[in-house]
Write a protein that holds these residues in place. Structure first.
Motif, PDB file in Angstrom:
ATOM      1  N   LYS A 191      50.418  44.435  49.143  1.00  0.00           N
ATOM      2  CA  LYS A 191      49.881  43.151  48.097  1.00  0.00           C
ATOM      3  C   LYS A 191      48.474  43.761  47.912  1.00  0.00           C
ATOM      4  CE  LYS A 191      53.390  40.153  49.306  1.00  0.00           C
ATOM      5  NZ  LYS A 191      53.848  38.981  48.889  1.00  0.00           N
ATOM      6  N   TYR A 192      47.795  43.889  49.010  1.00  0.00           N
ATOM      7  CA  TYR A 192      46.321  44.299  48.834  1.00  0.00           C
ATOM      8  C   TYR A 192      46.020  45.333  47.878  1.00  0.00           C
ATOM      9  CZ  TYR A 192      41.968  46.423  49.796  1.00  0.00           C
ATOM     10  OH  TYR A 192      40.576  47.066  49.696  1.00  0.00           O
ATOM     11  N   GLN A 193      46.755  46.581  48.187  1.00  0.00           N
ATOM     12  CA  GLN A 193      46.750  47.673  47.388  1.00  0.00           C
ATOM     13  C   GLN A 193      47.091  47.346  45.812  1.00  0.00           C
ATOM     14  OE1 GLN A 193      49.001  50.092  49.740  1.00  0.00           O
ATOM     15  NE2 GLN A 193      47.144  51.302  50.987  1.00  0.00           N
ATOM     16  N   LYS A 194      48.033  46.839  45.623  1.00  0.00           N
ATOM     17  CA  LYS A 194      48.770  46.651  44.339  1.00  0.00           C
ATOM     18  C   LYS A 194      47.483  45.664  43.661  1.00  0.00           C
ATOM     19  CE  LYS A 194      52.041  43.982  41.561  1.00  0.00           C
ATOM     20  NZ  LYS A 194      53.204  43.161  41.853  1.00  0.00           N
ATOM     21  N   LEU A 195      46.881  44.791  44.258  1.00  0.00           N
ATOM     22  CA  LEU A 195      45.806  43.836  43.503  1.00  0.00           C
ATOM     23  C   LEU A 195      44.623  44.633  43.407  1.00  0.00           C
ATOM     24  CD1 LEU A 195      46.896  40.463  45.193  1.00  0.00           C
ATOM     25  CD2 LEU A 195      47.035  41.105  42.913  1.00  0.00           C
ATOM     26  N   VAL A 196      44.361  45.541  44.295  1.00  0.00           N
ATOM     27  CA  VAL A 196      42.796  46.145  44.217  1.00  0.00           C
ATOM     28  C   VAL A 196      42.781  47.134  43.286  1.00  0.00           C
ATOM     29  CG1 VAL A 196      43.003  47.919  45.915  1.00  0.00           C
ATOM     30  CG2 VAL A 196      40.858  46.926  45.850  1.00  0.00           C
TER      31      VAL A 196
ATOM     32  N   ASP B  23      53.713  36.946  56.555  1.00  0.00           N
ATOM     33  CA  ASP B  23      53.757  38.257  56.262  1.00  0.00           C
ATOM     34  C   ASP B  23      53.110  39.293  57.442  1.00  0.00           C
ATOM     35  OD1 ASP B  23      55.132  37.509  54.004  1.00  0.00           O
ATOM     36  OD2 ASP B  23      53.280  37.787  52.683  1.00  0.00           O
ATOM     37  N   ASP B  24      53.901  40.449  57.463  1.00  0.00           N
ATOM     38  CA  ASP B  24      53.415  41.353  58.478  1.00  0.00           C
ATOM     39  C   ASP B  24      52.280  42.268  57.860  1.00  0.00           C
ATOM     40  OD1 ASP B  24      54.551  43.367  57.360  1.00  0.00           O
ATOM     41  OD2 ASP B  24      56.139  43.797  58.567  1.00  0.00           O
ATOM     42  N   LEU B  25      51.412  42.843  58.652  1.00  0.00           N
ATOM     43  CA  LEU B  25      50.194  43.916  58.181  1.00  0.00           C
ATOM     44  C   LEU B  25      50.859  44.689  57.109  1.00  0.00           C
ATOM     45  CD1 LEU B  25      47.388  44.203  58.528  1.00  0.00           C
ATOM     46  CD2 LEU B  25      47.946  45.880  60.319  1.00  0.00           C
ATOM     47  N   GLN B  26      51.844  45.177  57.066  1.00  0.00           N
ATOM     48  CA  GLN B  26      52.501  46.248  56.167  1.00  0.00           C
ATOM     49  C   GLN B  26      52.580  45.574  54.698  1.00  0.00           C
ATOM     50  OE1 GLN B  26      52.178  49.513  56.511  1.00  0.00           O
ATOM     51  NE2 GLN B  26      52.901  49.683  54.458  1.00  0.00           N
TER      52      GLN B  26
ATOM     53  N   ALA C 226      37.351  23.133  56.996  1.00  0.00           N
ATOM     54  CA  ALA C 226      38.342  23.691  55.936  1.00  0.00           C
ATOM     55  C   ALA C 226      37.823  25.034  55.628  1.00  0.00           C
ATOM     56  CB  ALA C 226      38.676  22.699  54.978  1.00  0.00           C
ATOM     57  N   PRO C 227      38.824  25.861  55.627  1.00  0.00           N
ATOM     58  CA  PRO C 227      38.535  27.358  54.955  1.00  0.00           C
ATOM     59  C   PRO C 227      37.947  27.215  53.449  1.00  0.00           C
ATOM     60  CG  PRO C 227      40.537  27.594  56.048  1.00  0.00           C
ATOM     61  CD  PRO C 227      39.886  26.008  56.063  1.00  0.00           C
ATOM     62  N   GLN C 228      37.035  27.910  52.989  1.00  0.00           N
ATOM     63  CA  GLN C 228      36.782  27.764  51.724  1.00  0.00           C
ATOM     64  C   GLN C 228      37.460  28.248  50.745  1.00  0.00           C
ATOM     65  OE1 GLN C 228      32.898  30.208  51.573  1.00  0.00           O
ATOM     66  NE2 GLN C 228      31.758  28.254  52.433  1.00  0.00           N
ATOM     67  N   LYS C 229      38.245  29.427  50.973  1.00  0.00           N
ATOM     68  CA  LYS C 229      39.319  29.903  50.012  1.00  0.00           C
ATOM     69  C   LYS C 229      40.555  30.208  50.811  1.00  0.00           C
ATOM     70  CE  LYS C 229      35.948  31.993  46.910  1.00  0.00           C
ATOM     71  NZ  LYS C 229      35.706  33.097  46.298  1.00  0.00           N
ATOM     72  N   ASP C 230      41.708  30.182  50.109  1.00  0.00           N
ATOM     73  CA  ASP C 230      43.168  30.491  50.663  1.00  0.00           C
ATOM     74  C   ASP C 230      43.287  32.038  50.502  1.00  0.00           C
ATOM     75  OD1 ASP C 230      45.287  30.837  51.432  1.00  0.00           O
ATOM     76  OD2 ASP C 230      46.173  29.191  50.545  1.00  0.00           O
ATOM     77  N   TRP C 231      42.733  32.866  51.762  1.00  0.00           N
ATOM     78  CA  TRP C 231      43.197  34.226  51.605  1.00  0.00           C
ATOM     79  C   TRP C 231      44.188  34.576  51.383  1.00  0.00           C
ATOM     80  CZ3 TRP C 231      38.371  35.292  50.293  1.00  0.00           C
ATOM     81  CH2 TRP C 231      37.234  34.968  50.809  1.00  0.00           C
ATOM     82  N   TYR C 232      45.223  34.015  51.879  1.00  0.00           N
ATOM     83  CA  TYR C 232      46.910  34.112  51.686  1.00  0.00           C
ATOM     84  C   TYR C 232      47.216  34.194  50.341  1.00  0.00           C
ATOM     85  CZ  TYR C 232      47.507  34.571  56.532  1.00  0.00           C
ATOM     86  OH  TYR C 232      47.512  34.851  58.038  1.00  0.00           O
ATOM     87  N   LEU C 233      46.735  33.081  49.561  1.00  0.00           N
ATOM     88  CA  LEU C 233      46.944  32.772  48.012  1.00  0.00           C
ATOM     89  C   LEU C 233      46.597  33.869  47.326  1.00  0.00           C
ATOM     90  CD1 LEU C 233      48.195  30.822  46.022  1.00  0.00           C
ATOM     91  CD2 LEU C 233      46.089  29.651  46.020  1.00  0.00           C
TER      92      LEU C 233
ATOM     93  N   GLU D 285      43.163  41.482  63.183  1.00  0.00           N
ATOM     94  CA  GLU D 285      44.171  40.582  63.974  1.00  0.00           C
ATOM     95  C   GLU D 285      43.111  39.335  64.602  1.00  0.00           C
ATOM     96  OE1 GLU D 285      47.002  40.581  67.788  1.00  0.00           O
ATOM     97  OE2 GLU D 285      46.264  42.527  67.234  1.00  0.00           O
ATOM     98  N   GLU D 286      42.145  39.693  64.982  1.00  0.00           N
ATOM     99  CA  GLU D 286      41.123  38.357  65.421  1.00  0.00           C
ATOM    100  C   GLU D 286      40.763  37.665  64.407  1.00  0.00           C
ATOM    101  OE1 GLU D 286      36.854  37.986  67.653  1.00  0.00           O
ATOM    102  OE2 GLU D 286      38.102  39.992  68.151  1.00  0.00           O
ATOM    103  N   SER D 287      40.218  38.292  63.420  1.00  0.00           N
ATOM    104  CA  SER D 287      39.618  37.235  62.275  1.00  0.00           C
ATOM    105  C   SER D 287      40.948  36.602  61.568  1.00  0.00           C
ATOM    106  CB  SER D 287      38.816  38.080  61.375  1.00  0.00           C
ATOM    107  OG  SER D 287      39.691  38.941  60.644  1.00  0.00           O
TER     108      SER D 287
END
Length: 150
Positions: free
Chosen positions: A29-34, A21-24, A6-13, A71-73
């Protein structure tokens, strides 16, 4: 890196995103949160405990982006999520071993007949796991296949 625990954290959450969700969208979402949680953007009157929480959140957001923007990860993480979903209290109709299944040399797959008349099909590369949940190709039943004996 094919670890199906099981993944340790839910990266999507963490990013407030979903797997579709696509990359854009992920990037937005990343930019807003960071910007919200970047240590240099914090108010000076924030308590030490709150600053530490924001720093940890910033680190998690950055890690989520690193995993989901590649994409790979991202594909590997999605496989981990899927494997975890299949192992979580999945209603299993039967527990069998690979020895109970029929090997088809032509398709290089194991098969097992379902009570509905359909087939449980297990690809050769799926036999690497100690236990695997396989769904019927005709109905909603599933079986759990184990490499060794129960």
């Amino acid at each position: 890196m094919a670890d199906y625990n099981a993944p340790q954290k839910d990266w999507y959450l963490i990013l407030g995103a979903c797997p579709t969700d696509d990359l854009q969208v992920l990037k937005q979402k990343y930019q807003k949160l960071v910007l919200m949680f970047h240590p240099d953007k914090q108010r000076p009157d924030v308590s030490e405990e709150e600053a530490e929480q924001h720093l940890q959140r910033f680190i998690d957001i950055d890690q989520a982006w690193k995993i989901l923007s590649n994409e790979e990860s991202r594909n590997e993480y999605n496989l981990q999520l899927r494997a975890c979903e299949l192992k979580q209290s999945w209603p299993v109709d039967a527990h069998i071993t690979l020895d109970d299944m029929n090997w088809d040399y032509e398709t290089e797959c194991y098969s097992y007949t379902c009570r509905c008349g359909g087939e449980f099909i297990l690809e050769k590369d799926e036999t690497q796991e100690v236990e695997t949940v396989v769904c019927c190709d005709s109905c909603s039943l599933s079986i759990e296949v184990k490499k060794g004996s129960w």
